[in-house]
Design a protein around this motif. Structure first.
Motif, PDB file in Angstrom:
ATOM      1  N   GLU A 144       3.870   1.575  -1.117  1.00  0.00           N
ATOM      2  CA  GLU A 144       4.487   1.712  -2.444  1.00  0.00           C
ATOM      3  C   GLU A 144       3.511   2.352  -3.422  1.00  0.00           C
ATOM      4  O   GLU A 144       3.890   3.159  -4.263  1.00  0.00           O
ATOM      5  CB  GLU A 144       4.912   0.328  -2.940  1.00  0.00           C
ATOM      6  N   ARG A 145       2.234   1.997  -3.282  1.00  0.00           N
ATOM      7  CA  ARG A 145       1.182   2.560  -4.126  1.00  0.00           C
ATOM      8  C   ARG A 145       0.851   3.989  -3.712  1.00  0.00           C
ATOM      9  O   ARG A 145       0.292   4.767  -4.475  1.00  0.00           O
ATOM     10  CB  ARG A 145      -0.050   1.656  -4.020  1.00  0.00           C
ATOM     11  N   MET A 192       0.836  -1.205   0.000  1.00  0.00           N
ATOM     12  CA  MET A 192       0.000   0.000   0.000  1.00  0.00           C
ATOM     13  C   MET A 192       0.868   1.251   0.000  1.00  0.00           C
ATOM     14  O   MET A 192       0.584   2.213  -0.716  1.00  0.00           O
ATOM     15  CB  MET A 192      -0.921   0.006   1.225  1.00  0.00           C
TER      16      MET A 192
END
Length: 128
Positions: free
Chosen positions: A11-12, A9
């Protein structure tokens, strides 16, 4: 599971995690010390995850239900009734009341809530 999901998450750049804890994390209760301690550790871990992943767009919070009446608890009716008799609500919680708190935490309306523990416990932690 959080240790796998939260980095992805982050990284997103967005995500929300709601840990389901317990009212027993904050109130001493005879004969269940280990349970209470693990629930308290779980809440602290959620706060730590909020500090770690929050700056990267992931909100982590905890919902701490009190005694909640579900169909699976049919055999425990009298125990649950005794646990909740002295609470401000005077009754057990319902699963949909816990779910409503979770739904709020994952919504945009709670976008500024990070590392919180939301008691959904009929007031037992406030009045005990």
């Amino acid at each position: 599971m959080t240790t796998t999901l939260a980095p992805a998450m982050a990284e997103r750049g967005s995500g929300t995690i709601v840990v389901i804890g317990s009212w027993m994390a904050t109130v001493g209760h005879a004969f269940v010390g280990f349970y209470s301690a693990t629930e308290a550790a779980e809440a602290q871990l959620a706060r730590s995850w909020a500090a770690e992943f929050g700056p990267r767009g992931v909100r982590v919070n905890t919902v701490a239900p009190g005694a909640t009446r579900a169909a699976v608890d049919d055999a425990s009716d009298d125990v649950i009734a005794r646990m909740t008799a002295g609470t401000p609500a005077g009754r057990p919680g319902r699963p949909e009341e816990v779910a409503a708190a979770v739904a709020w935490l994952v919504s945009d309306a709670a976008a500024y809530v990070h590392g919180a523990t939301i008691p959904v416990d009929g007031g037992i932690t406030a009045a005990r």
